[in-house]
Write an enzyme that holds these catalytic residues in place. Structure first.
Site, PDB file in Angstrom:
ATOM      1  CE1 TYR A 160     -13.756  -7.956   1.360  1.00 34.19           C
ATOM      2  CE2 TYR A 160     -11.912  -8.949   0.194  1.00 34.19           C
ATOM      3  CZ  TYR A 160     -12.401  -8.044   1.117  1.00 34.19           C
ATOM      4  OH  TYR A 160     -11.537  -7.228   1.795  1.00 34.19           O
ATOM      5  CG  ASP A 203      -9.263  -3.827  -4.261  1.00 31.22           C
ATOM      6  OD1 ASP A 203      -8.972  -3.171  -3.255  1.00 31.22           O
ATOM      7  OD2 ASP A 203     -10.045  -4.805  -4.227  1.00 31.22           O
ATOM      8  NE  ARG A 219      -9.586   7.156  -6.136  1.00 30.12           N
ATOM      9  CZ  ARG A 219     -10.106   6.686  -5.007  1.00 30.12           C
ATOM     10  NH1 ARG A 219      -9.360   5.995  -4.190  1.00 30.12           N
ATOM     11  NH2 ARG A 219     -11.350   6.943  -4.671  1.00 30.12           N
ATOM     12  NE  ARG A 273      -4.040  -2.029   2.150  1.00 32.19           N
ATOM     13  CZ  ARG A 273      -4.677  -2.490   3.210  1.00 32.19           C
ATOM     14  NH1 ARG A 273      -4.484  -1.926   4.384  1.00 32.19           N
ATOM     15  NH2 ARG A 273      -5.512  -3.496   3.117  1.00 32.19           N
ATOM     16  NE  ARG A 287      -6.690   4.252   1.903  1.00 31.22           N
ATOM     17  CZ  ARG A 287      -7.337   3.429   2.722  1.00 31.22           C
ATOM     18  NH1 ARG A 287      -8.525   3.781   3.213  1.00 31.22           N
ATOM     19  NH2 ARG A 287      -6.791   2.275   3.072  1.00 31.22           N
TER      20      ARG A 287
END
Length: 352
Positions: free
Chosen positions: A153, A78, A42, A29, A33
């Protein structure tokens, strides 16, 4: 395609048993962010949409390489991207994560699950854009989600604290569970093939939720399928295998077949190496600084880097490991100071 000829790339040298010019480091990561430039790039674009926009995908992937001088880029993507590419209804909800249009519960649901059987051209184009800018000592790592995590998921309909529906299917309806895994393997391998054909230099199989399983359940319900995915690129590019909270199943995970085993921060590297070596022989270790310690200041980071390197050195000296790629024990936390990440990379390289 003809693969890039990398010169003195520390991560590839380590993964393939050669001596690197410096301790290799990349962070899970690292693209995202924690970087102010990411937020600008983004703005107004959803997470999943950005994964299918080649120029934006390449830009976000490259941002941390330019800023931090890490030894590898990790493809901005992702784990649910191949599901989306296959036509499965999924969105990433801010603050929650991947959420499905509907959860799978029956054998009919599984049998009707779309399968990805073609290239994802937007991702391939993005990869080519990344490779055009990387130096020849910087690797590009691609990644795919492991089938257990994707299955969870799909069965839960989104993130789950306890994975109760998933475990209920595994044990109460194992035929449907195995059919689901059989359905997911070709989708994952197809997405991996897109990345390999486009030129990635290494790959990571990322099993976010495997740590919720017992070793017995992992071996029966998950391991055969992860093994098949890793086998698809055996001898082609180095393979990394990583999961969260997997200390109790590290040995089992290592038998899936990878040159590098990722270790989260909960298990000391030398202890992890013993467990891995006992199950499958010595491998390269990856890890394992606690991401939260990037908030603790320079002195703490320097001390922890030294400790982790000493653990890795003990494991190598004992014959339980063959090398060490520095990383966090999980991903960069969203509100991490970008300058703290840059400083950590510098410390890791200084301490080589």
């Amino acid at each position: 395609m003809s693969r890039r000829e990398l010169v003195d790339a520390p991560i590839l040298d380590t993964a393939t048993g050669r001596s690197p010019k410096r301790t290799p480091v990349w962070f899970m990561r690292q693209a995202g962010r924690s970087l102010p430039e990411y937020k600008v790039a983004r703005e107004g674009v959803s997470m999943l949409d950005s994964c299918f926009m080649p120029e934006l995908l390449a830009e976000i992937t490259l941002q941390p390489v330019r800023r931090h001088d890490v030894d590898a880029a990790i493809l901005f993507s992702d784990i649910v991207v191949p599901l989306k590419a296959a036509g499965i209804g999924v969105e990433i909800v801010p603050g929650r994560g991947p959420v499905m249009d509907r959860a799978l519960s029956t054998r009919e649901d599984v049998d009707n699950l779309p399968v990805l059987d073609s290239e994802v051209p937007e991702v391939a184009d993005g990869i080519r854009g990344v490779l055009a800018e990387l130096r020849d000592d910087q690797a590009l790592i691609g990644f795919v989600g492991a089938p257990f995590t994707l299955a969870s998921y799909l069965v839960e309909g989104g993130p789950s604290r306890n994975h109760e529906r998933t475990k209920a299917m595994m044990h109460g309806d194992p035929g449907t569970w195995h059919a689901l895994m059989e359905r997911l393997v070709p989708t994952i391998t197809s997405f991996l093939k897109t990345q390999v054909d486009a030129g990635i230099d290494a790959m990571q199989l990322f099993d976010s939720w495997a740590g919720f399983l017992t070793e017995r359940d992992y071996r029966e319900f998950v391991l055969p399928y992860s093994t098949r995915i890793l086998a698809e690129v055996e001898g082609v590019i180095p393979r990394i295998h990583f999961g969260v909270s997997t200390g109790e199943i590290l040995g089992a995970m290592s038998t899936a077949g990878s040159e590098v085993m990722g270790v989260d921060w909960r298990v000391p590297l030398d202890v992890a190496a013993e467990r891995i070596d006992a199950a499958s022989g010595p491998t390269v270790l990856q890890g394992n600084l606690d991401p939260a310690l990037l908030f603790a200041g320079t002195d703490v980071v320097r001390s922890e880097v030294r400790r982790i390197k000493e653990e890795a050195a003990r494991a190598i000296a004992a014959g339980h490991a063959t090398g060490h790629i520095f990383n966090l024990g999980h991903g960069v936390l969203p509100n991490t100071d970008a300058d703290a990440i840059t400083e950590a990379v510098s410390i890791i390289h200084e301490e080589s």
